[in-house]
Scaffold this motif. Sequence first.
Motif, PDB file in Angstrom:
ATOM      1  N   ALA A 126       5.675  12.093  -7.671  1.00 48.93           N
ATOM      2  CA  ALA A 126       4.500  12.343  -8.506  1.00 48.93           C
ATOM      3  C   ALA A 126       3.321  12.818  -7.658  1.00 48.93           C
ATOM      4  O   ALA A 126       2.605  13.756  -8.038  1.00 48.93           O
ATOM      5  N   ILE A 127       3.139  12.213  -6.503  1.00 45.93           N
ATOM      6  CA  ILE A 127       2.071  12.619  -5.593  1.00 45.93           C
ATOM      7  C   ILE A 127       2.296  14.046  -5.111  1.00 45.93           C
ATOM      8  O   ILE A 127       1.370  14.868  -5.056  1.00 45.93           O
ATOM      9  N   ASP A 128       3.530  14.362  -4.781  1.00 42.19           N
ATOM     10  CA  ASP A 128       3.871  15.708  -4.320  1.00 42.19           C
ATOM     11  C   ASP A 128       3.586  16.744  -5.403  1.00 42.19           C
ATOM     12  O   ASP A 128       3.070  17.834  -5.118  1.00 42.19           O
ATOM     13  N   PHE A 129       3.902  16.398  -6.656  1.00 38.65           N
ATOM     14  CA  PHE A 129       3.619  17.302  -7.777  1.00 38.65           C
ATOM     15  C   PHE A 129       2.118  17.560  -7.894  1.00 38.65           C
ATOM     16  O   PHE A 129       1.668  18.700  -8.066  1.00 38.65           O
ATOM     17  N   ILE A 130       1.337  16.500  -7.798  1.00 30.91           N
ATOM     18  CA  ILE A 130      -0.128  16.618  -7.880  1.00 30.91           C
ATOM     19  C   ILE A 130      -0.649  17.512  -6.761  1.00 30.91           C
ATOM     20  O   ILE A 130      -1.472  18.413  -6.986  1.00 30.91           O
ATOM     21  N   ASN A 131      -0.172  17.280  -5.559  1.00 33.12           N
ATOM     22  CA  ASN A 131      -0.638  18.049  -4.400  1.00 33.12           C
ATOM     23  C   ASN A 131      -0.342  19.534  -4.537  1.00 33.12           C
ATOM     24  O   ASN A 131      -1.143  20.379  -4.111  1.00 33.12           O
ATOM     25  N   GLY A 134      -2.771  21.576  -7.603  1.00 33.80           N
ATOM     26  CA  GLY A 134      -4.233  21.584  -7.693  1.00 33.80           C
ATOM     27  C   GLY A 134      -4.867  20.286  -8.132  1.00 33.80           C
ATOM     28  O   GLY A 134      -5.993  20.275  -8.632  1.00 33.80           O
ATOM     29  N   GLY A 135      -4.149  19.172  -7.938  1.00 33.54           N
ATOM     30  CA  GLY A 135      -4.707  17.874  -8.267  1.00 33.54           C
ATOM     31  C   GLY A 135      -5.211  17.145  -7.033  1.00 33.54           C
ATOM     32  O   GLY A 135      -5.187  17.680  -5.918  1.00 33.54           O
ATOM     33  N   VAL A 136      -5.681  15.931  -7.239  1.00 27.81           N
ATOM     34  CA  VAL A 136      -6.190  15.094  -6.146  1.00 27.81           C
ATOM     35  C   VAL A 136      -5.366  13.815  -6.110  1.00 27.81           C
ATOM     36  O   VAL A 136      -5.240  13.119  -7.128  1.00 27.81           O
ATOM     37  N   SER A 137      -4.793  13.501  -4.967  1.00 26.82           N
ATOM     38  CA  SER A 137      -3.908  12.339  -4.858  1.00 26.82           C
ATOM     39  C   SER A 137      -4.536  11.218  -4.043  1.00 26.82           C
ATOM     40  O   SER A 137      -5.188  11.448  -3.035  1.00 26.82           O
ATOM     41  N   LEU A 151       1.172  11.360   2.762  1.00 27.25           N
ATOM     42  CA  LEU A 151       1.257  12.419   1.753  1.00 27.25           C
ATOM     43  C   LEU A 151       0.000  12.528   0.895  1.00 27.25           C
ATOM     44  O   LEU A 151      -0.403  13.630   0.514  1.00 27.25           O
ATOM     45  N   ALA A 152      -0.629  11.395   0.580  1.00 26.34           N
ATOM     46  CA  ALA A 152      -1.791  11.398  -0.314  1.00 26.34           C
ATOM     47  C   ALA A 152      -3.018  12.007   0.363  1.00 26.34           C
ATOM     48  O   ALA A 152      -3.225  11.858   1.564  1.00 26.34           O
ATOM     49  N   HIS A 153      -3.835  12.684  -0.429  1.00 26.16           N
ATOM     50  CA  HIS A 153      -5.092  13.231   0.097  1.00 26.16           C
ATOM     51  C   HIS A 153      -6.019  12.117   0.578  1.00 26.16           C
ATOM     52  O   HIS A 153      -6.749  12.276   1.556  1.00 26.16           O
ATOM     53  N   HIS A 154      -6.023  11.015  -0.148  1.00 27.66           N
ATOM     54  CA  HIS A 154      -6.882   9.871   0.159  1.00 27.66           C
ATOM     55  C   HIS A 154      -6.024   8.606   0.124  1.00 27.66           C
ATOM     56  O   HIS A 154      -5.106   8.502  -0.687  1.00 27.66           O
ATOM     57  N   SER A 155      -6.337   7.652   0.978  1.00 29.74           N
ATOM     58  CA  SER A 155      -5.482   6.475   1.075  1.00 29.74           C
ATOM     59  C   SER A 155      -6.295   5.214   1.351  1.00 29.74           C
ATOM     60  O   SER A 155      -7.287   5.242   2.084  1.00 29.74           O
ATOM     61  N   VAL A 156      -5.850   4.113   0.735  1.00 27.73           N
ATOM     62  CA  VAL A 156      -6.364   2.781   1.064  1.00 27.73           C
ATOM     63  C   VAL A 156      -5.151   1.912   1.377  1.00 27.73           C
ATOM     64  O   VAL A 156      -4.284   1.727   0.525  1.00 27.73           O
ATOM     65  N   ASP A 157      -5.083   1.406   2.591  1.00 24.23           N
ATOM     66  CA  ASP A 157      -3.918   0.648   3.041  1.00 24.23           C
ATOM     67  C   ASP A 157      -4.291  -0.803   3.290  1.00 24.23           C
ATOM     68  O   ASP A 157      -5.248  -1.103   4.015  1.00 24.23           O
ATOM     69  N   ALA A 158      -3.525  -1.724   2.670  1.00 27.67           N
ATOM     70  CA  ALA A 158      -3.759  -3.156   2.909  1.00 27.67           C
ATOM     71  C   ALA A 158      -3.443  -3.520   4.355  1.00 27.67           C
ATOM     72  O   ALA A 158      -4.005  -4.463   4.905  1.00 27.67           O
ATOM     73  N   ASN A 159      -2.521  -2.779   4.960  1.00 29.73           N
ATOM     74  CA  ASN A 159      -2.212  -2.922   6.384  1.00 29.73           C
ATOM     75  C   ASN A 159      -1.773  -4.338   6.756  1.00 29.73           C
ATOM     76  O   ASN A 159      -2.254  -4.932   7.715  1.00 29.73           O
ATOM     77  N   ILE A 160      -0.817  -4.846   5.978  1.00 30.52           N
ATOM     78  CA  ILE A 160      -0.237  -6.150   6.304  1.00 30.52           C
ATOM     79  C   ILE A 160       1.227  -6.136   5.893  1.00 30.52           C
ATOM     80  O   ILE A 160       1.595  -5.556   4.873  1.00 30.52           O
ATOM     81  N   ASN A 161       2.080  -6.772   6.693  1.00 29.69           N
ATOM     82  CA  ASN A 161       3.515  -6.787   6.425  1.00 29.69           C
ATOM     83  C   ASN A 161       3.885  -7.924   5.471  1.00 29.69           C
ATOM     84  O   ASN A 161       4.688  -8.813   5.786  1.00 29.69           O
ATOM     85  N   ASP A 162       3.288  -7.868   4.295  1.00 32.51           N
ATOM     86  CA  ASP A 162       3.524  -8.891   3.283  1.00 32.51           C
ATOM     87  C   ASP A 162       3.301  -8.245   1.917  1.00 32.51           C
ATOM     88  O   ASP A 162       2.192  -7.790   1.624  1.00 32.51           O
ATOM     89  N   MET A 163       4.346  -8.200   1.094  1.00 33.62           N
ATOM     90  CA  MET A 163       4.248  -7.512  -0.190  1.00 33.62           C
ATOM     91  C   MET A 163       3.276  -8.205  -1.143  1.00 33.62           C
ATOM     92  O   MET A 163       2.495  -7.549  -1.837  1.00 33.62           O
TER      93      MET A 163
END
Length: 210
Positions: A126-131, A134-137, A151-163
């Motif tokens: 879905a992200i690849d389709f948006i990219n 002409g969309g914003v991912s 892959l995403a244009h913008h990202s927020v990562d929790a950055n922890i090895n715990d789901m």
Amino acid sequence: MKTQIKSYLENLTETLNNLDIDAIENCANVLLKAYENGNHIFICGNGGSAATASHFACDINKGVSYGLQKRFKVIPLTDNLGTITAYTNDVGYDIVFEEQLKNFFNPGDVLVGISGSGNSKNVLKAIDFINKNGGVSVGWTGFDGGKLKELAHHSVDANINDMQISEDIHMTMVHVLMKLLKEAVVEIEKPKVKNLYDVRRFTLRKKAKV
């Protein structure tokens, strides 16, 4: 058991304290720009992330938009069970979000893809389709961010090895963004006060600012 509880809460607190505030602010600005331009905001994820997507749509479509002349247009791609199961049964689960986007997407629309691992195939498609159209991912991830972070244009990562803590962070972001966007749009749009609930809500907001 108490030791486990304490350990979990300590890890959650540490993760919250280490979040990239600039990345969250950037995400808020992306969503606000979509609002100002009249674009759709799509959101998707699997499992707990699907529930987060639904919660996000509720909080923005009602929690932020209620009483305003101009509304957010948030569409969770997780909520039409018939559509999802039809694509899964007839074609494959990997395309359940991408195919829905083909029905509704317009250039400039935003997709928020949530994946704790960062490697959910249907989110990545879905992200690849948006990219490519002409969309914003935007990607919300955990662990090391996986493929979604790259892959995403913008990202927020929790950055922890715990789901579970990653999912906690994503839900916290939903509520942080709700408050940020509410404050922003109240300044932009004059609310239509339709009932006592609106009068009280905006009166309290005005007093709080003083």
